[in-house]
Every structure is written in structure tokens, then in C-alpha cells.
Design a protein around this motif. Structure first.
Motif, PDB file in Angstrom:
ATOM      1  N   LYS B 340       0.811  -1.212   0.000  1.00 12.51           N
ATOM      2  CA  LYS B 340       0.000   0.000   0.000  1.00 12.51           C
ATOM      3  C   LYS B 340       0.843   1.261   0.000  1.00 12.51           C
ATOM      4  CE  LYS B 340      -4.135  -2.104   1.695  1.00 12.51           C
ATOM      5  NZ  LYS B 340      -5.359  -1.975   2.457  1.00 12.51           N
ATOM      6  N   ASP B 533      -3.692   9.036  -0.055  1.00 11.09           N
ATOM      7  CA  ASP B 533      -5.148   9.071  -0.161  1.00 11.09           C
ATOM      8  C   ASP B 533      -5.661   7.667  -0.439  1.00 11.09           C
ATOM      9  OD1 ASP B 533      -7.266  10.574   0.177  1.00 11.09           O
ATOM     10  OD2 ASP B 533      -7.136  11.643  -1.744  1.00 11.09           O
ATOM     11  N   GLU B 534      -6.761   7.318   0.181  1.00 14.40           N
ATOM     12  CA  GLU B 534      -7.330   6.003  -0.080  1.00 14.40           C
ATOM     13  C   GLU B 534      -7.713   5.871  -1.540  1.00 14.40           C
ATOM     14  OE1 GLU B 534     -10.350   4.794   2.605  1.00 14.40           O
ATOM     15  OE2 GLU B 534      -9.233   5.531   4.340  1.00 14.40           O
ATOM     16  N   SER B 535      -7.421   4.759  -2.090  1.00 18.84           N
ATOM     17  CA  SER B 535      -7.721   4.385  -3.471  1.00 18.84           C
ATOM     18  C   SER B 535      -7.419   5.497  -4.462  1.00 18.84           C
ATOM     19  CB  SER B 535      -9.183   3.948  -3.609  1.00 18.84           C
ATOM     20  OG  SER B 535     -10.008   5.067  -3.381  1.00 18.84           O
ATOM     21  N   SER B 536      -6.370   6.272  -4.173  1.00 18.02           N
ATOM     22  CA  SER B 536      -6.102   7.372  -5.091  1.00 18.02           C
ATOM     23  C   SER B 536      -4.958   7.016  -6.022  1.00 18.02           C
ATOM     24  CB  SER B 536      -5.712   8.616  -4.305  1.00 18.02           C
ATOM     25  OG  SER B 536      -4.336   8.561  -4.037  1.00 18.02           O
ATOM     26  N   ALA B 537      -4.869   7.755  -7.059  1.00 19.31           N
ATOM     27  CA  ALA B 537      -3.771   7.533  -7.992  1.00 19.31           C
ATOM     28  C   ALA B 537      -2.607   8.442  -7.651  1.00 19.31           C
ATOM     29  CB  ALA B 537      -4.236   7.807  -9.410  1.00 19.31           C
TER      30      ALA B 537
END
Lengths: 332, 547
Positions: B340, B533-537
Motif C-alpha cells: 500500500k 489518499d485512499e484508493s487514489s492515484a
């Protein structure tokens, strides 16, 4: 000798198969963890590469501890298996069975001199029968060498000034490499030889051929030459302990301790006689260090081993009452 | 983005006078002095390796005679171990970075620091003199009684050289310990220290406690060889195994002097290029301490076949196994740090990932050697040669190169060409594996180490190894060229080209002579990268990539 290209060495002793089994277990563990780490890194690098969309929500709390403890305990468990297995096998490989063929090995820069029990000598080769346990008593005349037979999976350093032993039981006839594995100077890489494993009948025939003087006989002439008997065989003036049946006997020393008179003790008593003096005697024996070589020490020990105990057993402690030596009729 | 420029005044252009270098007490300049000298030693040791790898292309001794061959592998071992690997990361990167990372102006004892470089050079010159004056043929291990009574080569000069260089190691270690205790900036608590400093602290403890024992063993060699005092040679009443105990009491911990600082470097690089706080900070920190403590209890695993008692062998085998645990903890924590993260593969990261892979294989093959019955077979064969090169070259040298690439912009103020950097990392990794992996196979087949001539059936694997060595040699030359090139032509880096956390990145590159214009105050833990950032690119962009 099989000199074709291969990736795994030949198995030619009882130990070889056992060591290989442990090795394969270790290979399995090592490959598993190397692959695991490699694949995890590749997977993470691809999945979480900069700019890629992925779930990056961080986990918190206890899982962190559980992971740390898991990946400490798993290696602990696995390494303890390796330790136990390896130690057990190592212990076995160091316990020679009682019925070994005993052979003396003298290492020097840069050759192996082999002395068989009946006097047969060879250089840089060792003939042994298949299926029989063989024990080598080894000493170096100069620097440290190491006796290494890859096909037997055994190795033992050969030290100056001290006997070391090694044993193995060949399972296949053939010719195998003997290497010196401890760096010993200029021609270290040429201090090699071959182990020739033969059928017992073939071996017996080889032993019979052109044998030189037996080590006992050679030892006896040394014993006479250095006039050891003047003191050790003197019934009227026992300044020295008699030597009949000395080998293997328990000896009481000046300081009250006892030890078994084995090869190492006999060797020391010849080269450094005052180191461990038998109780009741004075440290009057001169040293023979520098006057006789290790090969001759081997011969003297062979002679001493051949001396049978006198009929009347001597008490195990104190200066034994003197017996008229009757070693003359014990000669082979 | 504004184009970065070098600061007007910095430690490199503070003074151009030659004496301002030779008499400097600036830890950064001393680090540069070390870097130049170590690079020279590295290529001397490497040249010897290339020569004997060439010789080993054929089973016969046709390129070199045995005397020369034996002198070459001794030269390679002595120079690489004592004059490159042991000082490499501590004396170059540690010297440069430990004060900067804790927010200090210099080491605690700047003059001792300079003295340590002079001692190192004095030792190095003695070693070179020994080489030029005929060489040494004992192997880097100086086993007795060969080295004291039988060797007919410059043993005394070489032993003196190592003896003197050892004091430089002791002084550096003392300096790290005192500096870490007394010079931390306000707010820099022990558990805010970068792991680089923790690892160097553990290394310093080994240097201070272990090196004197090496000095003692070398002094005893000199006594026996020079004055005939019987210590190790049985002919003089000595015991040859006594030397092995003394030698490995230092030289096993010395392996950790080489590899702990590499772990230090990797622990800095991985969080930076994963944009994430390192996983298991305190576990990595304490595993360094655990490795340092255990390192002093395992020397007997070098002596399983030496004639040491079977039970001593068992104790040392058991203790050696325990080293696997702190080592595994580190590897797993680095790998978990990637999870992650937002990973980019700049040159330092390629070296760091290469380190993790090679160290893992090197560490796991160490277990083969710690396992008594298997060591019986592979001891003193090429298996052991392969194993320790995975640790010392795959581990320590990869770490050193990764660190040099990571902090090069900080040290010189300039960027190297990133594309060439990545090429070098890949070439080194491939060349390394091609050189040393076949040696594991050779070793299990039974080829003894230090063999000048060898049986024909080992030739194929030896040729593979030699081919790999030429690739590896090339891989080491590429960085030498582009790093030198970058000194003049490299783009200015700016204070923090990697967007890294850590106090050393908060000052201009190259830093001013006193490191910081004002003493930094530390308010957060190490590696406090902003949450991704969560699930960010998005991760934080890296400037050189943007360029």
C-alpha cells in the motif's frame, strides 16, 4: 572417476544420503522464502506503483503485532528444525562404530601419506573396501590441512601437533576425489588424491601386494634405536613405568587425575614427556620432539599397542610392580 | 517549477586550499576523503578479482603461477574486507550523514575523525607496500601456523597495515556512539532517530568492542613470526586453533560491520520511494541491536570441522541459527513497507530492492552453513564463497551504491543521469547473480575454495562465473563514469530532490559547512510521509520524474 558435468555430487557413503536429505530440506525452505520475498516485491511494486489506482487505506491496531510475531516465530521454528536435524546427524557422523578399519594419515605440504595397519603405504591415494567402516587417524607435519572427500560428504581439518579422526563407510566401488580443503600454501590446489573403493576381495589382494615393513616392526626398531628399553625395560631400577599393555589402560597421574592411555596420550608422552607424568615417577624422560617425525610416532604407537599386558595384572594406580618384559615373543 | 541552483556558499567551495582538505575537521569533507580513498582500494581489489577469475576460466594453471594466484586472492580479500567493506558505509555515508540526520553541526570529536582517516591511509599505505614488496599469500584469514612459520611473503607489513587501520575503525565507532548520545537536536528522541542512525550505532558498538581483538590476534602473529614466541605453532608449544578463535571473534562480527550499515541505507531508501512510513520501526531498530549482540556469540561456526569439540559445535550452531530471526524480521518489514505504498523505481530504490533479494538469498544460505552436518560438506568450498559474497557484495556493496546514489545529490548538489543509474543497477544485479550463483552449485559439488587448478568437470560453472564477473566489473565502472560526469554537468539538485523526510534534506545541497543555518527542531517521528489518499492515484510527485 566420473568427470562428466553434473549439478549434484555422487553419493558414495552412508553419510552422503543422509546429508543430502537434509540439504534438500534446506533447499526447499530457502527456495520458498526467496521466491516468497521476490514475488511479494514484484507484486507490490506493480500493484502499488506510483500513479496506479489501488486501495491504499492503512490498517491499524493489532494486526501489526500479529504479523511481527508470526514472522519471528516461523523462522525460529524452522531454524530449530535445521539445528536439531543437523546436530543429530553431525553427532552420528562423529561416532565411529567399534569395528572400523583404522588407517593413519600424515598430511604435509603438499601430499597425503597413508599408512595401513599392516604396513602398506601409499601417497595421494587411499584404498578401502566397500561396505566397511573406515576410521582415519590424522596429523599434519607442518600447517593445517583438511581431509575432504566430496562424494562421502565428510571433511575434517588435519592439525599439526594433535590427532584428529574421521570415519566413513563407502557404499559404492569406484574412484573419488580427495581434496585438501584448508589453504596450506603454494601448491594447496595440487594437494589432491583419490579414494579407491574396492570389493573386499580385490582390496585384500591389493593389501597383500608388495607390503613393506609392518609399523609394529618399524616401531620396535625405533624403540631399540632410541634405547627406550634402558629405562622402560629395566627390572632393577624402575625409573619409568613399564609399557606392557599400556595402550587403552587407565593411568593415574601425578596430580591425582586419571586418563586413558590412548594414541594422543602416547604421542604426547613421547614428544613432551613431562606434560602428564604417571604418579610415582619423576619427570626425568628426555623429549624426543624434533628427533622423530610424526610418521615414526605412528610406528612407535603401533609397537606400543602390540605389547600385551603382563600375565599378572598390574594395579590401576600407583607405580605398578615391575614385570619382566616378555615383549620379544609378541612380535608378529 | 523553478530551476534549482547550487547555494552560493557550501562546504565544498568554502575553501579550495589543499590544506583545507587535508587538515579539515568537517565531517562532510572527511567523508569525501574516505570516499576517494575507498574507491581506489575498491578498484585495486576488483582488478585482482578480474585477474584470478580469468585464470579460473581453465582448469589448468595456465595464466598465472600458483604463487601469483595465491597472492591475488589474498590481496582481493584483504583489500576488500579491511580497506573497502568495513569502512565503506560507516566512514563515507555514516560520517557524512549521522551528524546531519540528528541535526548536529559535526561529529562529537572532529579531530579524532580526521585522525581516523590518517590512520586508515597509513594502514592502507602499509598494505600497498606489502603488496608491492612481494605480496602476501596467507589468505585474508592469516591462519596459523602457516602465516607465522611457513609463509614466505610480506605477512608482517600486511598485518601491521590492518592493525593500524583497525584503530581508524575504533575511532569512527567511538565518534558515532558519542555523537548519537550527545549531539541530537532538540526534539530528536531516540525513537525519532532515523533507522540509519540506529544501525550505525549498533555497528559502532561492534567496531569498538571487536576491533581490539583483531589487533591482539595480529600482534600475536607478529610476536610469533618476528620473535619466535610460541603462541600458535605447535612446534613452539602453541595452539593453532587459538588463532582461529581470536580471529573469528572479531571477523564474524566484522561481517555485521559490513552489512548492518547497508541495512541502514535500505531502511532509508525503501520508505522514501514507497512514500510511506517504514513498517515496524522499533522491530527494525531492535533487530539491529540483536544482530550486534548475537554477532559476538557465533564465531565458532567457522570452526565446525577444525577439531573443535562436537558439543562446542552444537552450541555455536544453535546460536548461529538465532541470527536468522532479526534478519528475517528486517526483510519482512521492508517488504511490508511496500504494501500500500506509492512506489517508484529510481536508481537508489533499484539498488535497495536488489539488496533485499540478494541479502535474503545470502542469509538463507547462511543457514546451510550453520546446520552442522551440511557444513561438514560445504565448509571451505565455493558454497561458502558464494554465500559470503551474497552478503558482502550483494548485501554490503549494493547498499553502499544505493546509498551513494540516494545521497549523491545531497553530497554534491547535483543529479546524475537517472537512466544510466538504472542501467547500472540492473547490470550489477545481473552480473552479480551470474558470477556467484554458479558457485553455490560448484561448492556443493565439492570444489574447494582457494584452488588454483581444479578438476575438469568444474570448468563449465567456472566459465559462467568468470563471464558474470566481467559483467559485474562493467556494472561497477558505469557509475564511476556518470557520477564523475555529474560533478560538472549534472543538474542542480535542490535541497530535497526525492521529496524525502529526514533532517538532512532540510538544508541546502551541498550543505553549508556547519550543516544547518539554524539548529533544526524535530517535531515528528522519522519517515512521517503524509498519508496516501485512499484508493487514489496520487502519491507525492517526485521532482526528478517530473523533470
Amino acid at each position: 572417476m566420473d568427470t562428466s558435468f553434473r549439478l549434484f555430487p555422487e553419493q558414495a557413503s552412508t553419510a552422503a544420503e543422509q546429508v543430502d536429505r537434509l540439504y534438500v530440506f534446506l533447499l526447499g525452505v530457502a527456495s520458498f522464502f526467496t521466491l516468497l520475498i521476490f514475488l511479494l516485491i514484484v507484486y507490490f511494486v506493480i500493484k502499488y506503483r506510483h500513479g496506479a489506482r489501488a486501495d491504499r487505506s492503512q490498517v491499524s491496531g493489532n494486526r501489526y503485532w500479529i504479523l511481527e510475531i508470526t514472522w519471528s516465530l516461523i523462522p525460529l521454528g524452522l531454524t530449530m528444525i535445521m539445528f536439531g536435524w543437523g546436530a543429530d546427524l553431525f553427532f552420528k557422523v562423529h561416532q565411529p562404530p567399534p569395528d572400523c578399519i583404522e588407517i593413519n594419515v600424515l598430511a604435509k605440504q603438499w601430499m597425503w601419506k597413508i599408512q595401513h595397519a599392516d604396513g602398506k603405504q601409499e601417497i595421494n591415494s587411499l584404498h578401502i573396501p566397500v561396505g566397511k567402516p573406515v576410521k582415519l587417524r590424522m596429523i599434519s607435519q607442518d600447517v593445517i590441512h583438511s581431509f575432504f572427500v566430496p562424494s562421502f560428504r565428510v571433511k575434517q581439518d588435519v592439525l599439526p601437533g594433535r590427532y584428529t579422526t574421521i570415519w566413513f563407510q563407502p557404499t559404492k566401488t569406484g574412484r573419488y576425489h580427495l581434496f585438501c580443503a584448508e589453504y596450506c600454501g603454494t601448491s594447496h590446489s595440487r594437494m589432491t588424491g583419490e579414494i579407491v573403493v574396492q570389493q573386499p576381495a580385490e582390496y585384500a589382494q591389493w593389501l597383500r601386494g608388495a607390503s613393506s615393513e609392518s609399523p609394529e616392526a618399524a616401531g620396535e626398531s625405533l624403540y631399540d634405536q632410541f634405547r627406550c628399553g634402558t629405562c622402560h625395560n629395566n627390572p632393577t631400577n624402575p625409573r619409568c613405568p613399564p609399557l606392557d599393555g599400556i595402550f587403552g589402560r587407565m593411568v593415574r597421574l601425578e596430580d591425582g587425575s586419571t586418563l586413558q592411555a590412548d594414541e594422543a596420550y602416547l604421542r604426547e608422552s613421547i614428544l613432551d614427556p613431562t606434560a602428564q607424568v604417571v604418579a610415582g615417577y619423576k619427570p626425568v624422560m628426555p623429549t624426543y620432539k624434533g628427533q622423530i617425525g610424526e610418521e615414526e610416532v605412528f610406528q612407535l604407537i603401533a609397537y606400543l599397542k602390540s605389547l600385551q599386558p603382563p600375565q599378572q595384572r598390574t594395579p590401576k594406580s600407583g607405580p605398578p610392580p615391575f614385570e619382566t618384559p616378555n615383549d620379544t615373543d609378541q612380535q608378529p | 517549477m523553478s530551476v534549482a541552483e547550487l547555494p552560493r556558499r557550501h562546504y565544498l567551495n568554502a575553501n579550495y586550499n589543499i590544506w583545507s582538505w587535508l587538515l579539515t575537521t568537517d565531517h562532510k569533507r572527511i567523508a569525501i576523503l574516505y570516499m576517494i580513498s575507498l574507491t581506489l582500494f575498491f578498484f585495486v581489489g576488483g582488478a585482482a578479482a578480474i585477474l584470478f577469475r580469468l585464470e579460473l576460466m581453465t582448469p589448468q594453471g595456465d595464466l598465472l603461477i600458483s604463487e601469483t594466484y595465491n597472492r591475488l586472492f589474498t590481496l582481493h580479500g584483504v583489500v576488500m574486507v579491511f580497506f573497502f567493506l568495513i569502512p565503506s558505509i560507516p566512514a563515507v555515508l555514516g560520517n557524512f550523514l549521522v551528524p546531519m540526520m540528528i541535526g548536529a553541526r559535526d561529529m562529537a570529536f572532529p579531530r579524532l575523525n580526521l585522525l581516523s582517516w590518517y590512520l586508515f591511509m597509513a594502514g592502507g599505505i602499509l598494505a600497498i607496500a606489502a603488496i608491492v614488496g612481494g605480496g602476501v599469500d596467507t589468505g585474508w584469514t592469516f591462519y596459523t601456523p602457516y602465516s607465522t612459520t611457513y609463509a614466505n611473503s610480506q605477512v608482517m607489513a600486511m598485518a601491521m597495515g590492518i592493525f593500524v587501520a583497525g584503530f581508524s575503525s575504533i575511532l569512527t565507532g567511538m565518534n558515532f556512539i558519542v555523537t548519537t548520545h550527545t549531539m541530537r537536536a532538540p526534539g530528536m528522541t531516540w525513537f525519532r532517530l532515523p533507522l540509519f542512525v540506529w544501525s550505525h550505532y549498533a555497528t559502532a558498538v561492534i567496531m569498538v568492542l571487536g576491533t581490539p581483538v583483531l589487533a591482539i590476534s595480529l600482534a600475536l602473529i607478529a610476536l610469533e613470526r618476528g620473535l619466535g614466541v610460541g603462541i600458535f605453532d605447535p612446534k613452539l608449544g602453541g595452539d593453532p586453533l587459538l588463532f582461529q578463535h581470536l580471529f573469528w571473534f572479531y571477523s564474524h562480527p566484522a561481517v555485521y560491520i559490513m552489512v548492518l550499515p547497508s541495512m541502514a541505507v535500505v531502511s532509508e531508501i525503501v520508505p522514501c520511494f514507497a512514500r510511506k512510513r517504514i513498517f515496524g520501526y522499533s522491530f527494525i531498530a531492535f533487530s539491529s541491536v540483536a544482530i550486534a549482540v548475537l554477532s559476538f556469540l557465533v564465531w565458532g561456526h567457522h570452526m565446525f570441522v577444525s577439531g573443535q569439540s562436537v558439543f562446542a559445535g552444537m552450541v555455536f550452531s544453535f546460536l548461529s541459527m538465532l541470527v536468522a530471526i532479526p534478519s528475517a524480521v528486517k526483510v519482512f518489514n521492508w517488504t511490508a513497507t511496500l504494501h500500500k505504498g506509492s512506489i517508484s523505481l529510481e536508481t537508489p530504490m533499484l539498488y535497495a530492492l536488489g539488496f533485499i533479494g540478494l541479502f535474503t538469498l545470502g542469509g538463507l544460505t547462511g543457514l546451510f552453513l550453520a546446520t552442522l552436518a551440511v557444513d561438514l560438506h560445504v565448509h571451505d568450498t565455493y558454497f561458502i564463497v558464494a554465500h559470503f559474497h551474497y552478503i558482502m557484495v550483494g548485501g554490503a556493496v549494493m547498499g553502499y551504491l544505493g546509498g551513494v546514489h540516494y545521497w549523491w545529490p545531497k553530497m554534491t548538489g547535483r543529479l546524475y543521469p537517472e537512466w544510466w543509474g538504472r542501467v547500472s543497477a540492473v547490470v550489477v544485479f545481473v552480473g552479480f547473480n551470474l558470477t556467484f550463483f554458479p558457485q553455490f552449485v560448484l561448492g556443493y559439488l565439492g570444489m574447494p575454495r582457494r584452488y588454483h587448478v581444479y578438476p575438469d568437470e568444474f570448468q563449465v560453472l567456472n566459465v559462467m562465473s568468470s563471464a558474470g564477473a566481467s559483467i559485474l566489473g562493467l556494472g561497477y565502472l558505469i557509475p564511476l563514469v556518470y557520477l564523475l560526469w555529474s560533478l560538472k554537468y549534472g543538474k542542480a539538485a535542490g535541497p530535497n530532490p526525492w521529496n524525502a523526510k529526514g533532517v538532512e534534506w532540510q538544508t541546502p545541497s551541498p550543505p553549508p559547512t556547519l550543516n544547518f543555518d539554524e539548529t533544526p527542531v524535530v517535531t515528528e517521528e522519522a519517515y512521517a510521509y503524509p498519508p496516501l489518499d485512499e484508493s487514489s492515484a496520487e502519491g507525492e510527485p517526485l521532482e526528478p520524474v517530473a523533470n
